[in-house]
Every structure is written in structure tokens, then in C-alpha cells.
Design a protein around this motif. Structure first.
Motif, PDB file in Angstrom:
ATOM      1  N   SER A   1      56.090  17.525  24.320  1.00 43.14           N
ATOM      2  CA  SER A   1      57.189  18.286  23.954  1.00 43.14           C
ATOM      3  C   SER A   1      57.918  17.372  22.763  1.00 43.14           C
ATOM      4  O   SER A   1      58.940  18.154  22.256  1.00 43.14           O
ATOM      5  N   THR A   2      57.464  16.131  22.603  1.00 41.81           N
ATOM      6  CA  THR A   2      58.155  15.431  21.453  1.00 41.81           C
ATOM      7  C   THR A   2      57.378  15.630  20.063  1.00 41.81           C
ATOM      8  O   THR A   2      58.021  14.889  19.126  1.00 41.81           O
ATOM      9  N   ALA A   3      56.425  16.111  20.263  1.00 39.83           N
ATOM     10  CA  ALA A   3      55.566  16.040  19.092  1.00 39.83           C
ATOM     11  C   ALA A   3      55.831  17.150  18.050  1.00 39.83           C
ATOM     12  O   ALA A   3      56.645  18.113  18.360  1.00 39.83           O
ATOM     13  N   TRP A   4      55.398  16.874  16.918  1.00 46.50           N
ATOM     14  CA  TRP A   4      55.684  17.920  15.776  1.00 46.50           C
ATOM     15  C   TRP A   4      54.727  18.759  15.603  1.00 46.50           C
ATOM     16  O   TRP A   4      53.629  18.627  15.589  1.00 46.50           O
ATOM     17  N   PRO A   5      55.234  19.972  15.035  1.00 41.79           N
ATOM     18  CA  PRO A   5      54.513  21.081  14.895  1.00 41.79           C
ATOM     19  C   PRO A   5      53.508  20.935  13.689  1.00 41.79           C
ATOM     20  O   PRO A   5      53.873  20.153  12.711  1.00 41.79           O
ATOM     21  N   PHE A   6      52.095  21.480  13.323  1.00 42.35           N
ATOM     22  CA  PHE A   6      51.534  21.356  12.353  1.00 42.35           C
ATOM     23  C   PHE A   6      52.066  21.783  11.035  1.00 42.35           C
ATOM     24  O   PHE A   6      51.997  20.857  10.172  1.00 42.35           O
ATOM     25  N   GLU A   7      52.975  22.525  10.991  1.00 41.67           N
ATOM     26  CA  GLU A   7      53.663  22.959   9.900  1.00 41.67           C
ATOM     27  C   GLU A   7      54.499  22.160   9.350  1.00 41.67           C
ATOM     28  O   GLU A   7      54.901  21.909   7.965  1.00 41.67           O
ATOM     29  N   ARG A   8      54.797  20.942  10.268  1.00 43.38           N
ATOM     30  CA  ARG A   8      55.855  20.214   9.639  1.00 43.38           C
ATOM     31  C   ARG A   8      55.241  18.645   9.592  1.00 43.38           C
ATOM     32  O   ARG A   8      55.948  17.873   9.484  1.00 43.38           O
ATOM     33  N   LEU A   9      54.138  18.809   9.278  1.00 45.59           N
ATOM     34  CA  LEU A   9      53.388  17.450   9.237  1.00 45.59           C
ATOM     35  C   LEU A   9      53.815  16.648   7.922  1.00 45.59           C
ATOM     36  O   LEU A   9      53.906  15.318   8.334  1.00 45.59           O
ATOM     37  N   SER A  10      54.034  17.378   6.891  1.00 47.76           N
ATOM     38  CA  SER A  10      54.315  16.605   5.981  1.00 47.76           C
ATOM     39  C   SER A  10      55.873  15.891   5.954  1.00 47.76           C
ATOM     40  O   SER A  10      56.083  14.866   5.593  1.00 47.76           O
ATOM     41  N   ASP A  11      56.559  16.641   6.615  1.00 47.10           N
ATOM     42  CA  ASP A  11      58.147  16.038   6.968  1.00 47.10           C
ATOM     43  C   ASP A  11      57.941  14.792   7.898  1.00 47.10           C
ATOM     44  O   ASP A  11      58.506  13.859   7.570  1.00 47.10           O
ATOM     45  N   ALA A  12      56.895  15.034   8.851  1.00 43.80           N
ATOM     46  CA  ALA A  12      56.558  14.054   9.659  1.00 43.80           C
ATOM     47  C   ALA A  12      55.980  12.498   8.930  1.00 43.80           C
ATOM     48  O   ALA A  12      56.595  11.707   9.281  1.00 43.80           O
ATOM     49  N   VAL A  13      55.408  12.724   8.402  1.00 48.14           N
ATOM     50  CA  VAL A  13      54.772  11.606   7.604  1.00 48.14           C
ATOM     51  C   VAL A  13      55.738  10.833   6.674  1.00 48.14           C
ATOM     52  O   VAL A  13      55.814   9.773   6.650  1.00 48.14           O
ATOM     53  N   LEU A  14      56.698  11.753   5.865  1.00 47.18           N
ATOM     54  CA  LEU A  14      57.612  11.073   5.065  1.00 47.18           C
ATOM     55  C   LEU A  14      58.668  10.524   5.935  1.00 47.18           C
ATOM     56  O   LEU A  14      58.915   9.297   5.429  1.00 47.18           O
ATOM     57  N   LEU A  15      58.949  11.154   6.854  1.00 45.83           N
ATOM     58  CA  LEU A  15      59.873  10.389   7.802  1.00 45.83           C
ATOM     59  C   LEU A  15      59.609   9.000   8.369  1.00 45.83           C
ATOM     60  O   LEU A  15      60.069   8.034   8.277  1.00 45.83           O
TER      61      LEU A  15
END
Ligand SMILES: Nc1ncnc2c1ncn2[C@@H]1O[C@H](COP(=O)(O)OP(=O)(O)OP(=O)(O)O)[C@@H](O)[C@H]1O
Length: 718
Positions: A14-28
């Protein structure tokens, strides 16, 4: 075994990021860790990538790492090490799978301690997750199966092996060695690109150095107080009325101060040593291959030795310098308060200057000696590498020619260095004797006990300080000489313009089909730095998808050089080289090299001291998935390596390389071929790869290469 599923790790999904937002995740994540301030450009997701496509995701992570100038390392962990990985992995991204649907999410881990993950939520907040045991979470489904097996084979003994104990973990790991956790990418800074300021901040080095300085200062102060106390009380004949208790307390205070100092010193040594090693390793990969080749393996081995001693010596000298600088200021102050102030202070400063001069002498002698030692090492490595040739072809009478002269010259150069070393050791002792002699007249003339005690305290402190100065001169000199040998390696880590640079910005789609222009070369010119005439001059051609090209020419004509340019190992001096319409600067070296794969000539290629599986798949992705391993096995069979795999007890896990299973010439050359075929490249270039194969095997190999290579260039002699 691949991803963790949501059932195995329910809090995390429930705390993980969806695939579509992977680039935001890496950046953050990269920003929060302080590895990057602002990215050079926006990170776009690869259009062809899908959440279940691990190869595509891994490729995209490499692209993102290049763009952000960080490293993203795929790791896997075996059953027994999983909990260890969990406690060390941060910052990291783990792919999680939903229990039923084909849905994947990405857990973004910012920090870890043995019991908790601090994860980044998609809204940017942080949350702490308890991780009782990743092993228990990941492998719960297998525990029962393993228990049954243990009960069957160990009988009543099995009941004695407590679940979760070291023995139980080891037994389980033996039973299911295939159980691994993968899909975890570690985010790491690139050592050469981290500024000193960032490094100091991230590792909190300045506060630690400050604390160390304070501890050394306190220790020196306590020593002075002890002497003053002793002088003004004991030597003046005061009865023990409390001052002795104060003296005892001061002695006791030294114990925690010393242990705190040692602890801080070890911690800083560990942190700085790690950074230093990482920087050097990074530099090793960024050295120009021609420079590396010209230096020779002996010189490289010497550089490795020097880097080891450099690390130890620099840390040792740095820490000694702390105590020494404090003492160099303190000793004259204490002596000034003693019985023979001017004479003792003058003597102390004179000795300090003398020792520094001796340090300079030692440095010069050490430099000449080190050069002789490196040349000896180089010679020894050369002789060992050529041992077979020498045994087979050199007359025995010449085996040791020149060795005596070389050793005599080495011994001659050692002498001045040893002499300097001896002088440095004895200088501090000479100070002690002379300073005591200077104190003599004051004693005779009846100076007060307090003044005499202060002088003796200063004298002893001065002795220790001059010893430290002498020792520091020795180690600093050795460290300076070692540094000169490895400075180029260290600087290479910052070098972005070598032929092994890695910046990139584009991910190419898969080729659309035959006929498309894959490579276009126009007016290529290349000259080796040491040569007057160019090897390639005005070279133009096109390679189309699906082509099978045979490149023939006289020996020394430049075929290998052209292959090196195409595969991105060298850069042309002028002319245009495009891969699917994009030049190398725009595409980035990593993408370029993944698309055009070269199998170098046999003597330029290498079997690494690792498993056969690693040697086959290192160009694709490592750690490998079961699907990768299965494909590696198939390619091996197609290349006629099936019987070899059967003979190897460990199969793909068998260790090969220098100390492992010895492969024949033909077997090695087929491993090299398989390594390239498994890379899924757009173009494969084979540089005289078939020389060691018998006609039967050659037929098999050609068929496999033809079936698997999309576009092929063979370099061969007519
Ligand atoms: N690192 C280097 N530094 C200087 N000159 C080099 C270097 N490598 C190769 N050369 C020279 O460049 C020329 C072309 O070499 P290259 O290896 O490309 O030829 P080739 O056609 O592949 O030869 P062969 O068929 O014998 O393998 C040769 O004259 C060689 O001596």
C-alpha cells in the motif's frame, strides 16, 4: 524466484509507487538522499517498457542512472543473506507483485535499520515500516516443504534444529539453493562525481573530526594538569590531602578519553578508507584502455600495492597530525612555564625544524627506492606471465640474466632511505638527552620543585611530540610517494571525456526490421596517438539491419581498429558515425555499446574468475533470472558446449577462470561468442572468433550465430 508479492510483505504494497510514476520515484529518492540536486533533464519512461518486463526495467534504470549521474545496481540475495540485504540496502527500489493480478508496484526505501524501512510514499511523505524478517516474508511458502524434508532426512535430529537459528538457516539454504530474492535496485552515488562538500555532509565527517580534535585537546590538557598537580604538590613535599585524589581522577579521565579517541579514529578511518577505495575502483574503469595497456600489468599491480599503503599511511598520518599539532603548540607553552624556559624552547623548536628537514631527505630517498621497487615488481610479473614461453623457448642460461645487477641497485637505493629513517628515530631521543642537560644548571641553582616538575613534564611531552613528528615524517613521505603512483587512477574517476565515458540521454526502440540503416559511417579518420599516419582515413559505409558482412584485409590493415570504433571502445578523430541515425554523443556510450557488441580477438578477451553463468550473462544482466540462465544453457548447447556443461558438476554455477575449471581454447572462444549472442544487440562484430574450432563445431557455431545475430560483421583473414 522473482518479486516479493503483496501477501508476503503486506504492509509494503500500500505504500509502494505505481509503475507509471517510476520516474518520479527515482527522482525523488535521488534528491532526498542528496545524491543529485537537480536532474539535467526530465526522466521519461521508456514507451516499450512494461511493469512485468524485468529486462526493460533494468535497462531503463541504467538510463535513469546515467541521466541523474548516479549508479543503480541490480542485486539479488540468497535465502541465508536476505535479512542482511534488507538491513543494508537503502537507498533502494524493490519491485513488488500483487498477489493475483499482473500488477507491480515499486517500494522506495530511503533508510534502513535492522528493524525498520523508512519508505518514501507517492505523495512525498516518509513512513516507517517494520520489517521483522524479509526472509520469513519472502520464503514463508517454502518453510513447510523444507521442514518436511528435514524431518525425513534428519529424523529426530530435525526437531533439535530450532527454526530461525543459524543451523536452520544454513540447512535450508543448502536444501533450496535456488531460493533468491531479486528485483532490488540499489541507488548509489558515483564516487568520482561526488564533491568533497557533499561527501563531508553526507557522512557527517566534520562533526566527527571536530569531536576527535576536542578529545585530543582534552587529553593534552589532562596530561599538563597531571604534571602541574604533581609538581606543585608531591615535589614540594605536600602531604596527601586531596591533591592525590585529584591526580588519580585525572589519570582515570585519560581512559575514557583515549577509548573515545580510538573509536572516532577507527570510524573516520573506515569511512574515509571506503570512499578512497570506491574512488580508485571507479577510476580504474575510466582509465583509457590504451594507457592501461601501455603501463603493463606489473605497473598496475604496483599501483594496487601503493593504493593500499597510501590509504593506511594517509589515515595514520592524518590522525597523528591532530595530536601532533596540538602538542607542537602546547609543548613550548609548558616549557615556558618551567625552570629553563628559553634554552628548552629554543632547543625544541630547533629539533622540530631538524626533523622536518630529515623528513624531506627521507621523501627523496623513498621516491628513488619506490621507483626501483616498482620496476622489480613489473619485471617479476612480466617473467611470471611469460613463464611458459621462457620455459619452452629461452635458454636456461638466460633465465636469471640481469637479476643480480637489478637487486644490487635496489639495495644501494635502500641505504639512504634506511639512514634517513634511523636519523628520524634517533632525533627525538637526542632531544630528550640534550633538554635534560639544559635543565641541569637550573637544578643545581635550586629551582623550585614546581618549576622543575613543569619542565620535566614539558620535556616528556616534547619527547612524545618529536617522536610523532619523526614518525609522521616517515609515513607522510611514504604516503606522498604512494600518491604519486596512483594519482592518475584517482583523477581518472573524475574524467568524463575518456573513451569509456558513460553519459547518455536516449533509449532507442528495438529495430523495426531488415533493410533499416543501422550504422552509417562517413569519412571516418582515426590515428593511434603514438603513430604519424592514420589507420583509417576517409572510411565510409552503411550497415543495414539483417546484413551479414565479411570484413577481410591484410594484417595490420585496421580491421580491429574499425571494430573498436564501431563498438564504442575508441573515438574517431573526425568523421561521422551514426547508430540508427543518432551519434554517440547524443546516444550515450552505454546505449551505443549495448547496441553494437564486439567479441574482441581471443588474446584481448577474458574469462573472469567467477561462475560460468556470470561469464555468459555478464553482458546482459547480473544477477540473472532463471529465464536468462535457461537461455544461456540453450545457447551453450547450440554452440556445442552441452557436453562440457554435463561434465561440470556445478553446471552454470561451476567456477571458471584462472583458479577454476580450466577451459580449452575452443571452449573459451565459444563462451566469448555465447556472451555476445546473449546480449540481444542490434549488431554483433566477431573479430577472428572461429580460429580454434574444428570443422564440425564450426558448422554448429556458424548456424547458431546466423540464427541469433540480427546483424553480423565477421572479421577474418582471406
Ligand atoms: N594501441 C595501439 N597503438 C598504436 N598503434 C596501434 C595500436 N593498436 C594497433 N595499432 C596499429 O594500427 C594498425 C592497425 O591495427 P589493427 O589491429 O587494427 O589491424 P588488423 O587489420 O586488425 O590486423 P590483424 O588482421 O593482424 O588483426 C597496425 O599497424 C597496428 O600496429
Amino acid at each position: 524466484m522473482t518479486a516479493l508479492t503483496a501477501q508476503e510483505f503486506p504492509e509494503a504494497f500500500s505504500t509502494a509507487w505505481p509503475f507509471e510514476r517510476l520516474s518520479d520515484a527515482v527522482l525523488l529518492l535521488a534528491r532526498r538522499t542528496g545524491f543529485v540536486a537537480e536532474p539535467r533533464e526530465a526522466l521519461a519512461l521508456d514507451r516499450q517498457m512494461a511493469p512485468q518486463d524485468i529486462a526493460g526495467i533494468h535497462r531503463w534504470f541504467q538510463y535513469a542512472a546515467d541521466a541523474l549521474q548516479v549508479e543503480m545496481q541490480l542485486v539479488s540475495s540468497r535465502y541465508e543473506d536476505v535479512d542482511g540485504l534488507a538491513s543494508r540496502c537503502a537507498p533502494a527500489i524493490i519491485r513488488l507483485k500483487a498477489p493475483t493480478a499482473d500488477e507491480y508496484r515499486f517500494l522506495v526505501i530511503l533508510r534502513t535499520d535492522p528493524k525498520h524501512f523508512t519508505v518514501l510514499l507517492p505523495d512525498g511523505r516518509e513512513q516507517s515500516l517494520p520489517v521483522p524478517s524479509l526472509r520469513a516474508a519472502r520464503f514463508a511458502a517454502f518453510e513447510e516443504e523444507i521442514d518436511t524434508w528435514l524431518a525425513k532426512h534428519l529424523g529426530p535430529l530435525a526437531a533439535r534444529v530450532e527454526r530461525g537459528s543459524q543451523e536452520a538457516v544454513r540447512l535450508r539454504a543448502e536444501f533450496r539453493s535456488d531460493l533468491t530474492l531479486t528485483n532490488c535496485w540499489l541507488l548509489r552515488p558515483v564516487p568520482g562525481r561526488t564533491s568533497l562538500k557533499t561527501l563531508l555532509k553526507r557522512e557527517r565527517i566534520l562533526p566527527k573530526l571536530g569531536a576527535l580534535l576536542a578529545v585530543h585537546g582534552a587529553m593534552a590538557l589532562v596530561a599538563v594538569l597531571m604534571w602541574m598537580n604533581l609538581g606543585t604538590n608531591a615535589l614540594a613535599g605536600h602531604k596527601p590531602d586531596g591533591w592525590h585524589v585529584a591526580w588519580g581522577l585525572l589519570v582515570l579521565l585519560q581512559v575514557p578519553l583515549m577509548s573515545r579517541g580510538e573509536f572516532l579514529q577507527s570510524l573516520l578511518g573506515l569511512l574515509l578508507g571506503r570512499q578512497f577505495k570506491q574512488h580508485l575502483l571507479h577510476g580504474a574503469f575510466r582509465m583509457d584502455p590504451d594507457v592501461v595497456r601501455q603501463q603493463g600489468s606489473g605497473a598496475l599491480l604496483s599501483a594496487v600495492f601503493e593504493s593500499e599503503s597510501m590509504e593506511m599511511l594517509a589515515l595514520e598520518t592524518g590522525f597523528q597530525a591532530f595530536a601532533m599539532i596540538i602538542n607542537l603548540v602546547l609543548v613550548p607553552l609548558v616549557l615556558m612555564a618551567g625552570a629553563a624556559p628559553m634554552a628548552q624552547v629554543g632547543l625544541f623548536l630547533g629539533f622540530a625544524v631538524f626533523i622536518v628537514a630529515l623528513g624531506g631527505w627521507h621523501l627523496r630517498a623513498r621516491e628513488r627506492w619506490t621507483r626501483a621497487r616498482q620496476s622489480l615488481t613489473q619485471d617479476l610479473v612480466e617473467k611470471l606471465s611469460g613463464q611458459r614461453t621462457r620455459l619452452a623457448q629461452q635458454p636456461r642460461s638466460l633465465w636469471h640474466a640481469g637479476e643480480d645487477a637489478q637487486l644490487a641497485s635496489y639495495a644501494r637505493l635502500s641505504r639512504p632511505m634506511d639512514a634517513a629513517r634511523l636519523w628520524l628515530v634517533y632525533a627525538a631521543r637526542a632531544w630528550f638527552v640534550l633538554a635534560l642537560a639544559v635543565l641541569g644548571p637550573a637544578l643545581v641553582s635550586g629551582a623550585s620543585p614546581g618549576l622543575v616538575a613543569t619542565s620535566v613534564g614539558g620535556l616528556l611531552l616534547g619527547w612524545g611530540t618529536l617522536q610523532q613528528l619523526g614518525q609522521g615524517g616517515l609515513t607522510a613521505g611514504s604516503a606522498v610517494v604512494a600518491w604519486r603512483s596512483i594519482a592518475s587512477l584517482f583523477r581518472a574517476a573524475r574524467n568524463e571525456q575518456t573513451s569509456t565515458g558513460e553519459r547518455g540521454g536516449i533509449i532507442l526502440d528495438k529495430p523495426s526490421g531488415t533493410g533499416e540503416v543501422v550504422v552509417q559511417a562517413r569519412d571516418l579518420v582515426f590515428r593511434h596517438p603514438s603513430r604519424v599516419r592514420p589507420v583509417l582515413d576517409g572510411c565510409s559505409f552503411k550497415i543495414l539491419a539483417g546484413d551479414r558482412i565479411l570484413l577481410q584485409g591484410a594484417s595490420g590493415g585496421g580491421k580491429t581498429t574499425l571494430a573498436a570504433l564501431l563498438a564504442g571502445l575508441r573515438r574517431q578523430d573526425s568523421g561521422l558515425l551514426l547508430l540508427r541515425g543518432v551519434d554517440r554523443a547524443t546516444l550515450g556510450d552505454r546505449e551505443f555499446r549495448e547496441r553494437i557488441v564486439l567479441v574482441p580477438q581471443f588474446h584481448e578477451n577474458h574469462i573472469f574468475a567467477a561462475s560460468l553463468g556470470f561469464n555468459l550473462l555478464m553482458g546482459r544482466r547480473w544477477p540473472a533470472d532463471p529465464a536468462d540462465l535457461a537461455e544461456a544453457r540453450t545457447v551453450c548447447e547450440e554452440l556445442g558446449l552441452g557436453p562440457l556443461l554435463e561434465r561440470m558438476p556445478g553446471g552454470l554455477n561451476e567456477m571458471v577462470g584462472d583458479a577454476g575449471w580450466q577451459l580449452s581454447h575452443g571452449e573459451k572462444s565459444r563462451v566469448f561468442l555465447a556472451r555476445a549472442l546473449l546480449q540481444d544487440a542490434d549488431v554483433i562484430i566477431l573479430d577472428e572468433s572461429f580460429a580454434a574450432l574444428d570443422p564440425d563445431t564450426l558448422g554448429k557455431v556458424m548456424a547458431c550465430v546466423d540464427a541469433r545475430a540480427r546483424t553480423l560483421m565477421l572479421i577474418a583473414h582471406p
